[in-house]
Design an enzyme around this catalytic site. Structure first.
Site, PDB file in Angstrom:
ATOM      1  N   VAL A  42       0.738  -1.048   0.009  1.00  0.00           N
ATOM      2  CA  VAL A  42      -0.144  -0.591   0.540  1.00  0.00           C
ATOM      3  C   VAL A  42       0.769   1.457  -0.293  1.00  0.00           C
ATOM      4  CG1 VAL A  42      -0.453  -0.044   2.494  1.00  0.00           C
ATOM      5  CG2 VAL A  42      -2.364   0.763   0.993  1.00  0.00           C
ATOM      6  N   ASP A  43       1.931   1.257   0.482  1.00  0.00           N
ATOM      7  CA  ASP A  43       2.298   2.382   1.073  1.00  0.00           C
ATOM      8  C   ASP A  43       3.284   3.290  -0.468  1.00  0.00           C
ATOM      9  OD1 ASP A  43       5.228   4.279   1.468  1.00  0.00           O
ATOM     10  OD2 ASP A  43       6.319   2.463   2.626  1.00  0.00           O
ATOM     11  N   THR A 133      -0.981  -7.036   7.613  1.00  0.00           N
ATOM     12  CA  THR A 133      -1.033  -7.337   7.452  1.00  0.00           C
ATOM     13  C   THR A 133      -0.606  -8.376   6.031  1.00  0.00           C
ATOM     14  OG1 THR A 133      -3.159  -7.870   6.410  1.00  0.00           O
ATOM     15  CG2 THR A 133      -3.530  -7.712   9.188  1.00  0.00           C
ATOM     16  N   TYR A 136       4.468  -7.246   6.548  1.00  0.00           N
ATOM     17  CA  TYR A 136       4.496  -7.911   8.269  1.00  0.00           C
ATOM     18  C   TYR A 136       4.235  -8.875   8.341  1.00  0.00           C
ATOM     19  CZ  TYR A 136       7.193  -2.727   8.005  1.00  0.00           C
ATOM     20  OH  TYR A 136       8.338  -1.626   8.007  1.00  0.00           O
TER      21      TYR A 136
HETATM   22  N1  AR6 Z   1      -5.324  -0.426  -0.883  1.00  0.00           N
HETATM   23  C1  AR6 Z   1      -6.087  -1.636   0.385  1.00  0.00           C
HETATM   24  N2  AR6 Z   1      -5.379  -2.295   0.528  1.00  0.00           N
HETATM   25  C2  AR6 Z   1      -3.938  -2.915   0.165  1.00  0.00           C
HETATM   26  C3  AR6 Z   1      -3.313  -1.959  -0.750  1.00  0.00           C
HETATM   27  C4  AR6 Z   1      -4.190  -1.048  -1.294  1.00  0.00           C
HETATM   28  N3  AR6 Z   1      -3.795  -0.180  -2.967  1.00  0.00           N
HETATM   29  N4  AR6 Z   1      -2.525  -2.004  -1.231  1.00  0.00           N
HETATM   30  C5  AR6 Z   1      -2.511  -3.069  -0.705  1.00  0.00           C
HETATM   31  N5  AR6 Z   1      -2.857  -3.666   0.299  1.00  0.00           N
HETATM   32  P1  AR6 Z   1       1.269  -3.963   3.105  1.00  0.00           P
HETATM   33  P2  AR6 Z   1       2.455  -3.874   5.991  1.00  0.00           P
HETATM   34  C6  AR6 Z   1      -3.154  -4.529   1.107  1.00  0.00           C
HETATM   35  O1  AR6 Z   1       2.489  -5.233   2.613  1.00  0.00           O
HETATM   36  O2  AR6 Z   1       1.891  -5.423   5.567  1.00  0.00           O
HETATM   37  C7  AR6 Z   1       5.837  -2.103   2.384  1.00  0.00           C
HETATM   38  O3  AR6 Z   1       7.029  -2.039   1.578  1.00  0.00           O
HETATM   39  C8  AR6 Z   1      -2.799  -5.534   1.616  1.00  0.00           C
HETATM   40  O4  AR6 Z   1      -3.458  -6.550   1.053  1.00  0.00           O
HETATM   41  O5  AR6 Z   1       1.246  -3.077   1.994  1.00  0.00           O
HETATM   42  O6  AR6 Z   1       1.952  -2.989   7.243  1.00  0.00           O
HETATM   43  C9  AR6 Z   1       5.941  -0.943   3.653  1.00  0.00           C
HETATM   44  O7  AR6 Z   1       6.601   0.276   3.051  1.00  0.00           O
HETATM   45  C10 AR6 Z   1      -2.438  -6.092   2.957  1.00  0.00           C
HETATM   46  O8  AR6 Z   1      -3.132  -6.271   3.461  1.00  0.00           O
HETATM   47  O9  AR6 Z   1       1.695  -3.588   4.652  1.00  0.00           O
HETATM   48  C11 AR6 Z   1       6.706  -1.825   4.618  1.00  0.00           C
HETATM   49  O10 AR6 Z   1       7.875  -2.169   4.367  1.00  0.00           O
HETATM   50  C12 AR6 Z   1      -2.266  -4.972   3.751  1.00  0.00           C
HETATM   51  O11 AR6 Z   1      -2.560  -3.072   2.693  1.00  0.00           O
HETATM   52  C13 AR6 Z   1       5.338  -3.179   4.681  1.00  0.00           C
HETATM   53  O12 AR6 Z   1       5.305  -3.529   3.334  1.00  0.00           O
HETATM   54  C14 AR6 Z   1      -1.310  -4.320   4.162  1.00  0.00           C
HETATM   55  O13 AR6 Z   1       0.121  -4.251   3.410  1.00  0.00           O
HETATM   56  C15 AR6 Z   1       4.568  -2.574   5.656  1.00  0.00           C
HETATM   57  O14 AR6 Z   1       4.304  -3.954   5.523  1.00  0.00           O
END
Ligand code: AR6
Length: 185
Positions: A42-43, A133, A136
């Site tokens: 998402v980042d 989720t 991480y």
């Molecule tokens: N909209 C909504 N949810 C999303 C989107 C989107 N566009 N894209 C992904 N998700 P994650 P974390 C969901 O990995 O676990 C990054 O590299 C995804 O399916 O984005 O907190 C950062 O820079 C999942 O359910 O975040 C950090 O290094 C949720 O968003 C690391 O990942 C979170 O997945 C953070 O890991």
């Protein structure tokens, strides 16, 4: 019929499936990492769609407030750049290490500090992804309960927010959140 809207005090908590970069809430929350320099998931999506202004502000925050990086559980705010949302609140969730390393407390703080920042800026509506989720590794069954409890607790004490939306990226995540919300609200 299952409803995906829940009332907490004067506010509504909504659960939807979608892409958070499309949300038109006052702020969207980013599941960032401590560097605040962007990443995947998402980042990555937020920085790509929001444009370089977001990273510029993140760099400024690192230089002035958090030279060693933003610790897990904390939150900071930047412009939303080209996004519909005016602001992005960047929070860092915990990395899942089995559940006995303070993960629930840190995840709760990430949600509560994000909401606190939103209200301190006078914002009314905020959208969250399912923090921690993805990369991480926090199991969504556990994370959804922590997330919803944190939001509920906050809204019970604070009546300035009108809407908190969870924008979930998969059917599975939406189901986990809906299931917990029906029990909690
Ligand atoms: N909209 C909504 N949810 C999303 C989107 C989107 N566009 N894209 C992904 N998700 P994650 P974390 C969901 O990995 O676990 C990054 O590299 C995804 O399916 O984005 O907190 C950062 O820079 C999942 O359910 O975040 C950090 O290094 C949720 O968003 C690391 O990942 C979170 O997945 C953070 O890991």
């Amino acid at each position: 019929m299952a409803s995906n809207e829940f009332k907490v005090g004067k506010a509504t908590v909504r659960l939807v499936m979608g892409d958070i970069t499309e949300a038109s809430t006052d702020a969207i929350v980013n599941a960032a990492n401590s560097s605040l320099m962007g990443g995947g998931g998402v980042d990555g999506a937020i920085h790509r769609k929001g444009g370089p202004q977001i990273l510029e502000e993140c760099k400024r925050i690192r230089a002035t407030e958090w030279p060693n990086g933003l610790p897990a559980g904390k939150a900071v705010i930047t412009t939303g750049g080209n996004l519909k949302a005016k602001y992005v609140i960047h929070t860092v969730g915990p990395v899942w290490r089995g559940g006995n390393h303070g993960e629930p407390e840190l995840l709760e703080q990430a949600y509560q500090n994000s909401l606190r920042l939103a209200t301190s800026k006078g914002l009314k509506t905020v959208a969250f992804p399912s923090v921690s989720t993805g990369a991480y590794g926090y199991p969504v069954e556990e994370a959804s309960l922590v997330a919803l409890k944190a939001v509920k607790e906050f809204l019970e004490k604070e009546d300035k927010l009108t809407e908190v939306v969870f924008v979930l990226f998969s059917e599975n995540a939406l189901e986990a959140y809906s299931d917990k919300a029906r029990k909690l609200f």
